[in-house]
Design a protein around this motif. Structure first.
Motif, PDB file in Angstrom:
ATOM      1  N   LEU A 360       0.835  -1.250   0.117  1.00 14.56           N
ATOM      2  CA  LEU A 360      -0.118   0.009   0.096  1.00 14.56           C
ATOM      3  C   LEU A 360       0.753   1.234  -0.097  1.00 14.56           C
ATOM      4  O   LEU A 360       0.156   2.438   0.097  1.00 14.56           O
ATOM      5  CB  LEU A 360      -1.080  -0.175   1.011  1.00 14.56           C
ATOM      6  CG  LEU A 360      -2.116  -1.091   1.324  1.00 14.56           C
ATOM      7  CD1 LEU A 360      -2.799  -1.008   2.572  1.00 14.56           C
ATOM      8  CD2 LEU A 360      -2.822  -1.386   0.098  1.00 14.56           C
ATOM      9  N   GLY A 361       2.200   1.082   0.103  1.00  7.14           N
ATOM     10  CA  GLY A 361       3.086   2.370  -0.012  1.00  7.14           C
ATOM     11  C   GLY A 361       3.592   2.639   1.502  1.00  7.14           C
ATOM     12  O   GLY A 361       4.475   3.772   1.433  1.00  7.14           O
ATOM     13  N   LYS A 621      -3.968   3.529   0.643  1.00  7.54           N
ATOM     14  CA  LYS A 621      -3.139   3.696  -0.588  1.00  7.54           C
ATOM     15  C   LYS A 621      -3.298   5.077  -0.926  1.00  7.54           C
ATOM     16  O   LYS A 621      -2.358   5.752  -1.300  1.00  7.54           O
ATOM     17  CB  LYS A 621      -3.241   2.757  -1.680  1.00  7.54           C
ATOM     18  CG  LYS A 621      -2.276   2.668  -2.724  1.00  7.54           C
ATOM     19  CD  LYS A 621      -2.153   1.415  -3.760  1.00  7.54           C
ATOM     20  CE  LYS A 621      -1.074   1.510  -4.609  1.00  7.54           C
ATOM     21  NZ  LYS A 621      -1.457   0.314  -5.697  1.00  7.54           N
TER      22      LYS A 621
END
Length: 741
Positions: A360-361, A621
């Motif tokens: 998701l970063g 995200k």
């Protein structure tokens, strides 16, 4: 030049970009404070001090035949002393070898230098020769020989003046310092209020505004730390001061230990402010030739209200308190497993959370409490800083390598200042725990305090920390401290020096922090003390961010982060998105709202991503994308409080680029109201004659157009206002982006 010494007038004038601070030596050697406020010239302002003779206010023996005698009980003094005629709150109190507590300080000389002074063993504002000037004024007791050096650092462009004091025993005998404050500030006139920031665990830094009335008012801590309960930052202001207008003075104590801030309005309506180490737990012995350095105070004055004052403190903390590689470097978006797992985890469990986070970063995974020793709850293990490989199912290096292999950084939690009775360290060294001989210790969270006033304890902890950091790919440390200190006693100090223990503890803590960061200069350190129990400029010298509060509820955080913003920049506030129902309040708030509030800080997550739906993961995200997009604006922009959570249903804040090229406005509704009136806010920090595109940020990732784009001038926005979208659900949140065309 920022510092002017006029030897003929015997005045010292400190000039910043917008303010003037002046002192004068009177005919009897008393150093008077003549002025601090809006900028004026270098004229002698001592005409403002009337030579009053009032009943029951004595004067110096040498002045007994003079017509212009001025009592020390009435004079605005630069550094007040106890015991020789000033009956107000005092900055310095000593016990001389003959048992008396009298001290009189007279002017004995001065010194000017480029750059900013430093303080041995203590955090302080730093600045080079192009950024600051230093004034040192030497005062001496003509009877005993005791010397006091008043130190002033002037950062002209930032409207910042710092103060610290060095006391030197030039007497023939022993002197005990019973109180050694870092500053005294006197106002000759004015009807003032002061803003202080009180709280408790999980609800820190609540703004309180009260009149400074006749008598003494005080905030402080005797808990061994600056505490959740009162923050060592305060504002003195005129009664009509608000965010954009009015005269106000800010005071920030660069110290993480016990402190006292006192105000007193005296018999003739003069106001005095004292700030320094709390004297209740303090008694410092100086043998002949020895010296003592007080911690530093940062001062700033604004005639443009609280907003400008906050900007002054934000800038000096970001640029001249925070240090190292992470001072200006973008901080990674992190996830901490504490509220996701508490003590119940294995290495595999942590890696499974990290996998989802990486996709998701999220850029940093932080393993919180429970990875070391015998530590499955809070009753044991503190002090045994050895990885529990049985619990983890692998070595610390193997766990770190697995997380780094996901493209993330790896972080770890420590609580080095505390010790469990059920620990190998306590069994080996029971004398290292803080407790009074013959008295059972007070416990908190089932733990005791390690005696950081002892060098052997400092050395051991430093060796253990560095050994753990060397054993695995660790790039971040969360340094926690989860109880107050009491039963103050050190087996390494004789009975007559036990009053030094609390301050020596802080000096020891700072030494360990400095040693760890010197050995690992690339480490990102986050401070924590049960959340925001040690949120002060002293800790920010070592950790550029501090966990703002253990309360992660987004609505509660509105007030916590609002109060914090008066003295500290957004870049220092640790803020996370947590699960709902919230673990502290049980409140259910939208994920978008939790993200919006956490973006007014360093930003991260504190939950188990494995338990989120696919729709929620899409939203997470998107939040991370938005935060990264606006990172520079959030962390380094000018912060404006557009409404207050204490008197507005909708809490609104703004981050504006210093060049007025863009701004981000965030709004959170605390309560849903039916048929409510339109809500307007008035942005600041824009260019009046420029046009701005106004658009709504997509916080949810569903790309729905919730507000039509507009083009408005800066003048229209700042004076006509910006109408906010209404609340479309409980606790609705909006982010509005302004881009200069």
């Amino acid at each position: 030049m920022a510092v002017y010494a006029d030897e003929k007038q015997r005045t010292f004038t400190l000039q910043t970009k917008n303010t003037t601070y002046q002192m004068k030596v009177d005919a009897y050697g008393m150093l008077l404070h003549t002025y601090y406020g809006e900028k004026t010239d270098n004229s002698d302002l001592s005409y403002r001090i009337p030579p009053d003779d009032r009943g029951f206010s004595g004067y110096a023996y040498e002045a007994s035949c003079a017509d212009d005698r001025l009592s020390s009980d009435l004079a605005p003094q630069e550094y007040s002393c106890f015991g020789t005629g000033d009956y107000r709150i005092s900055a310095l109190r000593v016990r001389n070898e003959n048992g008396s507590q009298a001290v009189t300080l007279c002017y004995a000389g001065y010194e000017l230098s480029r750059g900013k002074y430093s303080i041995p063993g203590l955090p302080a504002v730093y600045a080079d020769e192009t950024e600051a000037e230093t004034l040192g004024i030497l005062l001496r007791d003509p009877e005993s020989g005791l010397e006091v050096l008043l130190q002033y650092g002037v950062l002209e462009e930032l409207d910042i003046i710092t103060r610290a004091v060095k006391v030197v025993n030039r007497t023939m005998g022993k002197v005990v310092l019973l109180k050694a404050a870092s500053m005294c500030l006197d106002w000759l006139s004015g009807d003032y209020e002061w803003l202080t920031f009180y709280g408790k665990h999980a609800m820190e830094r609540t703004l309180q505004r009260t009149p400074i009335a006749h008598g003494i008012s005080a905030i402080g801590s005797v808990r061994g730390a600056s505490s959740h309960h009162y923050n060592p930052f305060a504002v003195v202001c005129e009664k009509d001061t608000n965010e954009t207008k009015g005269l106000c003075y800010g005071v920030s104590f660069v110290y993480s230990g016990e402190f006292l801030m006192e105000t007193e309005k005296d018999q003739i309506d003069q106001t005095r402010l004292i700030c320094g180490i709390h004297p209740d737990d303090f008694a410092w012995t100086l043998e002949p030739g020895e010296s003592f350095d007080t911690p530093e105070v940062i001062l700033s004055c604004s005639s443009e209200g609280f907003g400008k004052l906050s900007h002054n403190f934000h800038q000096v903390i970001r640029e001249h308190i925070c240090r190292g590689e992470w001072k200006n470097k973008r901080r990674p978006v992190l996830i901490n497993n504490w509220e996701g797992t508490y003590f119940d985890f294995t290495g595999d469990k942590l890696v499974s959370i990290a996998k989802d986070a990486a996709e998701l970063g999220v850029e940093l995974f932080v393993m919180d409490d429970g990875w070391f020793g015998k530590r499955d709850d809070d009753r044991s293990g503190l002090g045994d800083w050895f990885p529990n490989e049985k619990k983890l199912g692998c070595s610390l290096k193997e766990l770190g390598d697995r997380i780094v292999g996901l493209g993330m950084k790896f972080g770890i939690w420590f609580e080095p200042e505390c010790i469990s009775e059920d620990s190998d360290l306590y069994r080996a060294h029971p004398d290292w725990a803080v407790k009074i001989p013959g008295r059972k210790p007070n416990l908190s969270r089932h733990q005791m305090i390690l005696d950081f006033s002892r060098k052997d304890v400092q050395d051991y902890i430093l060796e253990r920390l560095c050994s753990v950091l060397a054993s695995a790919p660790i790039s971040y440390v969360k340094w926690d401290f989860n109880r107050s200190i009491c039963d103050k006693y050190s087996t390494s100090l004789p009975a007559e020096k036990q009053g030094e223990m609390a301050h020596r503890f802080m000096l020891g803590l700072y030494r360990v922090l400095d040693g760890m960061l010197s050995a690992y200069p690339h480490l990102l350190l986050e401070g924590c003390s049960g959340g925001g129990g040690r949120f002060d400029a002293g800790m920010l010298y070592y950790s550029p961010q501090i966990w703002c509060s253990d309360d992660t509820d987004a609505i509660e955080r509105l007030q916590i982060q609002y109060g914090t913003s008066f003295g500290y920049p957004v870049s220092t506030m640790g803020a996370h998105v947590s699960a709902v129902p919230n673990h502290q309040t049980g409140r259910v708030t939208p994920l978008a709202t939790r993200g919006c509030v956490a973006m007014a800080g360093t930003f991260g997550y504190e939950l188990d991503l494995n338990k989120m739906t696919e729709e929620e993961k899409v939203e997470v995200k998107r939040q991370i994308e938005v935060f990264k997009q606006y990172y520079d604006l959030i962390s380094d922009g000018s912060y404006f409080r557009l409404t207050s959570p204490q008197d507005s249903n909708c809490v609104v804040w703004e981050m504006a680029a210093k060049d007025a090229s863009k701004a981000l406005i965030s709004a959170v509704y605390q309560h849903v109201q039916t048929n409510c009136a339109a809500k307007f806010v008035y942005p600041r920090g824009l260019c009046s004659d420029a046009s701005y595109e106004v658009s709504l940020t997509d916080l949810k990732g569903d790309k729905k157009d919730r507000m039509q784009k507009q083009v408005l001038t800066g003048a229209a926005l700042m004076r006509g206002g910006l109408r906010l979208p209404g609340a479309d659900s409980d606790y609705a949140a909006w982010q509005i982006y302004l881009k200069k065309l």
